[in-house]
Design a protein around this motif. Structure first.
Motif, mmCIF file in Angstrom:
data_model
loop_
_atom_site.group_PDB
_atom_site.id
_atom_site.type_symbol
_atom_site.label_atom_id
_atom_site.label_comp_id
_atom_site.label_asym_id
_atom_site.label_seq_id
_atom_site.Cartn_x
_atom_site.Cartn_y
_atom_site.Cartn_z
ATOM 1 N N VAL A 112 29.682 -5.032 115.623
ATOM 2 C CA VAL A 112 31.000 -5.584 115.944
ATOM 3 C C VAL A 112 32.037 -4.466 115.974
ATOM 4 O O VAL A 112 32.130 -3.667 115.037
ATOM 5 N N LEU A 113 32.812 -4.437 117.050
ATOM 6 C CA LEU A 113 33.932 -3.489 117.172
ATOM 7 C C LEU A 113 35.229 -4.271 117.069
ATOM 8 O O LEU A 113 35.470 -5.178 117.862
ATOM 9 N N TYR A 114 36.049 -3.908 116.087
ATOM 10 C CA TYR A 114 37.282 -4.653 115.812
ATOM 11 C C TYR A 114 38.482 -3.736 116.014
ATOM 12 O O TYR A 114 38.616 -2.702 115.350
ATOM 13 N N PHE A 115 39.353 -4.081 116.962
ATOM 14 C CA PHE A 115 40.608 -3.349 117.183
ATOM 15 C C PHE A 115 41.725 -4.083 116.456
ATOM 16 O O PHE A 115 42.009 -5.248 116.750
ATOM 17 N N THR A 116 42.383 -3.402 115.531
ATOM 18 C CA THR A 116 43.514 -4.005 114.845
ATOM 19 C C THR A 116 44.808 -3.376 115.347
ATOM 20 O O THR A 116 45.016 -2.159 115.232
ATOM 21 N N LEU A 117 45.651 -4.201 115.934
ATOM 22 C CA LEU A 117 46.920 -3.730 116.495
ATOM 23 C C LEU A 117 48.082 -4.012 115.557
ATOM 24 O O LEU A 117 49.200 -3.561 115.813
ATOM 25 N N GLU A 118 47.829 -4.779 114.507
ATOM 26 C CA GLU A 118 48.898 -5.169 113.592
ATOM 27 C C GLU A 118 48.642 -4.643 112.181
ATOM 28 O O GLU A 118 49.446 -3.907 111.634
ATOM 29 N N GLN A 119 47.515 -5.036 111.584
ATOM 30 C CA GLN A 119 47.184 -4.535 110.261
ATOM 31 C C GLN A 119 46.665 -3.106 110.329
ATOM 32 O O GLN A 119 46.267 -2.631 111.398
ATOM 33 N N SER A 120 46.635 -2.453 109.190
ATOM 34 C CA SER A 120 46.034 -1.127 109.122
ATOM 35 C C SER A 120 44.518 -1.254 108.990
ATOM 36 O O SER A 120 43.996 -2.336 108.678
ATOM 37 N N LYS A 121 43.819 -0.160 109.195
ATOM 38 C CA LYS A 121 42.369 -0.160 109.023
ATOM 39 C C LYS A 121 42.012 -0.502 107.578
ATOM 40 O O LYS A 121 41.050 -1.245 107.323
ATOM 41 N N ALA A 122 42.798 0.008 106.618
ATOM 42 C CA ALA A 122 42.545 -0.281 105.204
ATOM 43 C C ALA A 122 42.679 -1.769 104.915
ATOM 44 O O ALA A 122 41.901 -2.343 104.137
ATOM 45 N N GLU A 123 43.654 -2.426 105.544
ATOM 46 C CA GLU A 123 43.838 -3.865 105.341
ATOM 47 C C GLU A 123 42.659 -4.650 105.907
ATOM 48 O O GLU A 123 42.171 -5.609 105.277
ATOM 49 N N GLU A 140 42.056 1.254 114.266
ATOM 50 C CA GLU A 140 43.493 0.977 114.189
ATOM 51 C C GLU A 140 44.175 1.712 115.335
ATOM 52 O O GLU A 140 44.110 2.941 115.402
ATOM 53 N N ALA A 141 44.781 0.985 116.243
ATOM 54 C CA ALA A 141 45.313 1.637 117.437
ATOM 55 C C ALA A 141 46.367 0.785 118.114
ATOM 56 O O ALA A 141 46.433 -0.432 117.917
ATOM 57 N N ASP A 142 47.211 1.442 118.905
ATOM 58 C CA ASP A 142 48.029 0.751 119.882
ATOM 59 C C ASP A 142 47.201 0.672 121.159
ATOM 60 O O ASP A 142 46.603 1.667 121.585
ATOM 61 N N LEU A 143 47.135 -0.491 121.753
ATOM 62 C CA LEU A 143 46.380 -0.637 122.989
ATOM 63 C C LEU A 143 47.338 -0.885 124.143
ATOM 64 O O LEU A 143 48.286 -1.657 124.021
ATOM 65 N N TYR A 144 47.065 -0.214 125.256
ATOM 66 C CA TYR A 144 47.898 -0.322 126.445
ATOM 67 C C TYR A 144 47.096 -0.938 127.584
ATOM 68 O O TYR A 144 45.899 -0.651 127.752
ATOM 69 N N LEU A 145 47.756 -1.768 128.346
ATOM 70 C CA LEU A 145 47.119 -2.468 129.452
ATOM 71 C C LEU A 145 46.377 -1.507 130.369
ATOM 72 O O LEU A 145 45.275 -1.796 130.835
#
Length: 469
Positions: free
Chosen positions: A246-257, A313-318
């Motif tokens: 599973v690959l999880y992109f978090t745009l709001e929480q931190s990776k630690a969270e 943990e990243a900002d993702l752009y269209l």
């Protein structure tokens, strides 16, 4: 005036409207509005209107569209045709004149296209020809625009970067492999491989599981637990019980969270004790439970019998998020399930010479691109989304949620195969309860709504008996 490809969506007396509707849905999902201009852009918006209402294309529906939705489209798109180029849509009188003119032109164009003979079985060949011509025309257009950018800026590097991005987007839109979805023996015609279920009987009895090529959406108001469902139900279950990566992109929480949420869920899974993610993050885990937390962390992320859990943990752009997914998949994968949390935080960073999109378009286009990616690459996709103001108010009032109440609106809703919504009232929150409903699932009878007991601190969800609903 209108490309002959549109003739395949017009209702005929051949008893094939269901298949015609399927082709139309595929066409709208595959090709964004921005690929069409003038009369074709207006007709594309009309077939999108028909697709949303699940009705075949007929003249009487076009007449309704021209009376009810054309004004909205013109104000939003500023699209012009011959005879109205000098009219300003910001002026009410000019707008009304333009609407009358465009309506007459569109009805005449419709009649011409409807009169063209077409056999529905020829659609794959016709759309293949359409795609090749469009790709050639759009490529020439982009190369010409690149020359203009060099002339204006004096910087070939800027023009080259812009052209590369535009051509990359075109290659996805006009990818010939997408035709597999509408031809016999295609990848979408094979049985879909189940990837993960939820462990919640009402959902699993209905959906069975998230399968490859499917995009599942979890939509909710703030604080409902959508992230904790994505991690605690889908990601954890997929890795631990199904041996899926599973690959999880978090745009709001931190990776630690995100890691803390997964570890708290695994502690509950292994030892049936509650250690919240907040305790883990703030280093306030009771001393006697610290060994269990560390053992759970080690087991979750290093047990070779489990699938891999990748957290980014990243900002993702269209303009680049699909490339980021592909990079992670190639370097650290392969992954079976991709989760984006959440889609309403997707941003746009257009090239210097492109206009900035509004938030609605960013999200709706992002959904289309994400759906196309999971289909083409046989992944399972999970999108997390946030309700808009109307949806938040409906949730608090315990009212029914519809397709317009999430970020991206109807376009986001249409791009998903399954849409799970989470709602709650203040009274439900006080009792650690959430209402789960399934407003959309293809090939599903639906289950209405169910009440789940939750412990969001350790990401656990338990279905209550029906009699308590």
């Amino acid at each position: 005036m209108l490309n002959s490809i549109f003739s395949y969506f017009i209702a005929r007396e051949d008893g094939s409207d269901d298949k015609r509707l399927g082709y139309m849905s595929w066409f709208v999902l595959q090709f964004p509005l921005e690929e069409f201009h003038r009369e074709e852009a207006i007709f594309y918006d009309f077939i999108s209107y028909c697709d949303r209402l699940s009705v075949p294309v007929k003249q009487k529906y076009l007449e309704v569209y021209l009376e009810t939705d054309l004004r909205r489209f013109l104000l939003h798109s500023k699209e012009k045709i011959d005879g109205v180029e000098t009219m300003s849509y910001d002026d009410p009188n000019s707008l009304e004149t333009a609407i009358r003119t465009i309506s007459e032109v569109m009805l005449a164009a419709y009649k011409e296209v409807a009169a063209e003979p077409c056999e529905l079985e020829d659609f794959p060949v016709a759309v293949d020809r359409f795609m090749k011509k469009q790709l050639d025309d759009r490529t020439v257009e982009i190369l010409g625009r690149s020359y203009d950018i060099i002339s204006q800026s004096g910087n070939p590097g800027t023009a080259a970067a812009w052209a590369r991005e535009q051509l990359s987007a075109l290659s996805d839109i006009y990818d010939e492999s997408s035709l597999e979805e509408i031809t016999e023996g295609s990848i979408s015609a094979t049985p879909m491989e189940p990837l993960v279920d939820t462990g919640l009987p009402a959902i699993d009895d209905d959906l069975v599981a998230l399968c490859r090529t499917q995009l599942l959406d979890i939509s909710a108001p703030p604080g409902a637990g959508k992230t904790r469902m994505a991690l605690g139900v889908f990601a954890h279950r997929a890795a631990v019980l199904k041996n899926r990566n599973v690959l999880y992109f978090t745009l709001e929480q931190s990776k630690a969270e995100a890691e803390a949420m997964l570890v708290s869920r695994h502690v509950a899974f292994l030892y049936s004790v509650v250690v919240t993610d907040k305790m883990i993050l703030t280093d306030t885990v009771p001393k006697e439970l610290i060994p269990k937390v560390e053992a759970a962390r080690l087991d979750l992320f290093h047990n070779k019998d489990y699938g891999k859990l990748g957290i980014v943990e990243a900002d993702l752009y269209l303009e680049s998020f699909i490339d980021k997914i592909k990079t992670q998949d190639r370097v650290n994968g392969p992954y079976d399930i991709i989760i984006i949390d959440h889609m309403s935080l997707l941003q746009s960073n257009p090239p210097k010479y492109e206009r900035t999109l509004d938030d609605y378009k960013i999200v709706s286009r992002g959904y289309r691109m994400f759906k196309r990616y999971v289909r083409k690459n046989r992944k399972g996709g999970i999108s997390v989304n946030q309700f808009n103001r109307e949806g938040i108010a409906a949730s608090k009032a315990d009212k029914e949620i519809d397709a317009t109440m999430g970020a991206g609106g109807i376009e986001a809703y249409r791009s998903t195969d399954v849409n799970i919504t989470i709602t709650y009232t203040e009274a439900m929150a006080a009792q650690n309860q959430r209402r789960i409903s399934l407003p959309k699932s293809r090939s599903s009878k639906g289950f209405g709504s169910i009440i789940l007991s939750t412990n969001l601190g350790c990401c656990t969800w338990v279905q209550q008996p029906r009699k308590q609903v």
